[in-house]
Design an enzyme around this catalytic site. Structure first.
Site, short mmCIF file in Angstrom:
data_model
loop_
_atom_site.label_atom_id
_atom_site.label_comp_id
_atom_site.label_asym_id
_atom_site.label_seq_id
_atom_site.Cartn_x
_atom_site.Cartn_y
_atom_site.Cartn_z
CG HIS A 163 -24.92 5.79 19.88
ND1 HIS A 163 -23.80 5.31 20.51
CD2 HIS A 163 -25.85 4.80 19.96
CE1 HIS A 163 -24.03 4.09 20.95
NE2 HIS A 163 -25.28 3.75 20.63
CD GLU A 164 -29.67 5.25 19.36
OE1 GLU A 164 -29.94 4.26 18.64
OE2 GLU A 164 -29.25 5.15 20.53
CG HIS A 168 -27.40 1.55 16.51
ND1 HIS A 168 -26.54 0.49 16.67
CD2 HIS A 168 -27.47 2.17 17.72
CE1 HIS A 168 -26.10 0.47 17.92
NE2 HIS A 168 -26.65 1.49 18.57
CG HIS A 191 -24.60 -1.87 11.22
ND1 HIS A 191 -24.06 -2.31 12.40
CD2 HIS A 191 -24.37 -2.87 10.33
CE1 HIS A 191 -23.50 -3.50 12.23
NE2 HIS A 191 -23.69 -3.86 10.97
#
Length: 600
Positions: free
Chosen positions: A386-387, A390, A393
């Protein structure tokens, strides 16, 4: 808990990429203050000549890029150790300096709006340096009714540091000063139940009484200060309401939505769609209750796997799994992820006085940093994925956008993170020949729908109701906040979950409520968006480039438009309803698997 001094450097942040020492930080603070002194000379000039305006824009960008580093360096050090006195002092120094800067620059937006929109468009077409700033400049004009006169902007700026003090108090109370209670588990082990320990017990301990003890220990730590937490939250909501009214917004919700050009109907449709489609959620709880052989189902039973699956994943194994799982996004994406997990960008393990949870933040002129509290559970592997979503991105945005449009909005922020989780789920399912592991993975996916879609929408509903209280001149007390939570939990879960008295105080331990009001609804919109984008990728691999283009676009457009270009339209309620349909589909598969091993 690991002793930070014994953890290898490769598992820690390398903050020397920002500053080698506090001496360097002090030099940059001096530079920041000197740069700020140059701003007043543009007053009265920037609105007259394009050349003066361009010079002002360049100066503000230079200041902002220094400020990013100055603020985040002590912020991150304090997250590593909330008792770090030097970091606390430096944080206060930069906050005071920023407040002065905000006061000194309060004239800029009101004065620039004296330039007609037509003239500004001519300047933008003539000068390439303004062309790259076209979107943020056009946003200034779109939101002009919320920009006040110079004297009023200056007055509000004086309160800048004070306006953030309630969040600072919450951090001190919930991290630095909180007293964790110790429990003795059925194994005889005695543990102080911090947030990290609590998460591990709930996800690995199959004894319901142990989970109850951990729940009671953790929540009593918050209950002991419930009046203070409520007072802090009341102050935050009052601040939000005052700010929204000062800037001519109809409500606090509109502050959150209008700045991103998101229609109010999207938010309200999300709340309605989730509550209208809770049947799969209730079905899920009933199925778990039956399979777990529980007489009563409590919220603290939500994290334990149905099957006896307590496999641990050491961090290095988890890294390789996540790296392999992103192969569908191409070699370049994989190489960037490999860089992110190998160069001191992560602080991995829980340590004393370290902030709980996980996050990724980006410094445009340095690189992203990720904070974890890794406990070797399956959930922690998915948190890593998940992290890293980020982080990738941020990397793609920074590489493909100039500074003025590099920051993506919160509205799209959770798309890449939840997309990565879906990739990891597929990878682990494809590479497992263990039926128990497959059931656990299906539960991971279903748990993501519960936690990222339903619960975050419930939390968004809570914020909406709490802010309406102050907007309508009503009181906020611990009992009132408890009551909102109880009502919402009953709306979503019905009678399937026993709502314990302590469960109602969950609002006190959600940092987003205190630090980032109206953030959490975007987990739900992003989750729905990434589900659609992932579906597109599975049907047509060529859609990968449209998805990567979204990640590269930073903040160069309104988030709803960015998502449309990538292939998802959230103005249609069907986007939210489809999440419930997918939930039901996965439940059908899980039910069949459980029947095979005679658990139901």
């Amino acid at each position: 808990m690991k002793d930070r001094n014994l953890i290898e450097d490769k598992y820690k942040w390398n903050l020397k990429d920002i500053y080698l020492s506090w001496d360097e930080w002090d030099k940059d603070l001096k530079r920041f203050k000197e740069l700020v002194k140059e701003i007043p000379k543009f007053k009265g000039q920037a609105k007259k000549k394009a050349e003066a305006y361009i010079e002002l824009e360049e100066k503000i960008e230079e200041i902002s890029r220094v400020l990013d580093k100055l603020y985040l360096y002590p912020y991150m050090l304090k997250d590593l150790d909330s008792t770090d006195e030097i970091a606390s002092v430096k944080m206060q120094e930069i906050e005071m300096a920023y407040t002065d800067y905000a006061v000194d620059t309060a004239w800029i937006a009101p004065e620039l709006l004296e330039v007609s929109e037509e003239t500004m468009k001519e300047w933008i077409e003539k000068y390439p340096i303004l062309k790259i700033r076209e979107f943020p400049i056009s946003e200034m004009y779109r939101l002009r009714k919320h920009i006040l006169s110079e004297d009023k902007e200056q007055l509000l700026s004086h309160y800048g540091q004070f306006m953030g003090s309630s969040s600072d108090i919450y951090a001190e109370l919930s991290i630095s000063d909180i007293k964790w209670n110790t429990v003795k588990l059925s194994t005889g082990e005695e543990l102080a139940v911090s947030n990290g320990v609590y998460s591990k017990i709930l996800s690995t301990n199959r004894n319901q009484d142990d989970r109850r003890l951990a729940f009671e220990a953790l929540y009593k730590s918050y209950e002991n200060s419930k009046n203070t937490f409520a007072a802090i939250y009341r102050a935050i909501v009052q601040k939000n309401v005052a700010s929204s009214r000062a800037r001519n917004y109809e409500s606090c919700l509109d502050v959150a939505l209008e700045n991103k050009n998101v229609p109010r109907e999207v938010f309200l449709s999300l709340l309605e769609a989730s509550q209208e489609n809770v049947a799969p959620l209730k079905r899920y709880i009933e199925l778990r209750k039956k399979a777990l052989k529980l007489k009563e189902y409590h919220y603290y039973d939500n994290s334990i796997n149905i099957v006896d699956y307590n496999k641990t994943f050491d961090y290095d194994t988890a890294k390789n799994m996540v790296l392999n799982s992103v192969e569908p996004l191409g070699k370049d994406y994989q190489e960037k992820l490999k860089k992110a997990i190998s160069e001191g960008w992560l602080d991995v393990f829980e340590t004393k006085n370290k902030r709980s949870g996980a996050y990724s933040l980006n410094i445009y002129d340095v690189h992203p940093y990720m904070l974890l509290n890794y406990q070797e559970t399956m959930d922690d592997v998915f948190t890593l994925a998940h992290e890293l979503g980020h982080t990738l991105h941020s990397m793609l945005s920074s590489e493909n956008q100039p500074y003025p449009t590099a920051d993506y909005t919160i509205f799209v922020a959770e798309v890449a993170s939840t997309f990565n989780e879906r990739l990891l789920l597929d990878y682990m399912l494809e590479n497992s020949d263990d039926s128990l592991e497959k059931i656990a993975l299906l539960e991971q996916s279903l748990g993501n729908i519960v936690g990222t879609y339903y619960i975050q929408t419930l939390f968004a509903n809570y914020e909406y109701e709490a802010h309406k209280l102050i907007e309508e001149g009503k009181a906020i007390t611990p009992d009132i906040l408890d009551g909102i939570m109880e009502t919402l939990f009953k709306k979503y879960f019905g009678d399937t979950v026993v709502i314990d008295e302590l469960q109602k105080i969950i609002w006190s331990r959600i940092p987003h409520f205190f630090n980032s009001p109206f953030y959490v609804y975007q987990y739900s919109t992003s989750f729905a968006s990434s589900a659609k984008l992932y579906e597109n990728l599975k049907k047509n691999p060529d859609s990968r480039e449209r998805y990567l283009k979204l990640l590269k676009s930073g903040g160069n457009n309104h988030p709803m438009e960015q998502l449309k270009l990538a292939g998802v339209d959230l103005s249609n309620k069907e986007a939210f309803i489809s999440v419930a349909k997918e939930f039901d589909r996965l439940l059908d598969i899980l039910e069949e698997e459980l029947k095979k091993i005679k658990l139901i």
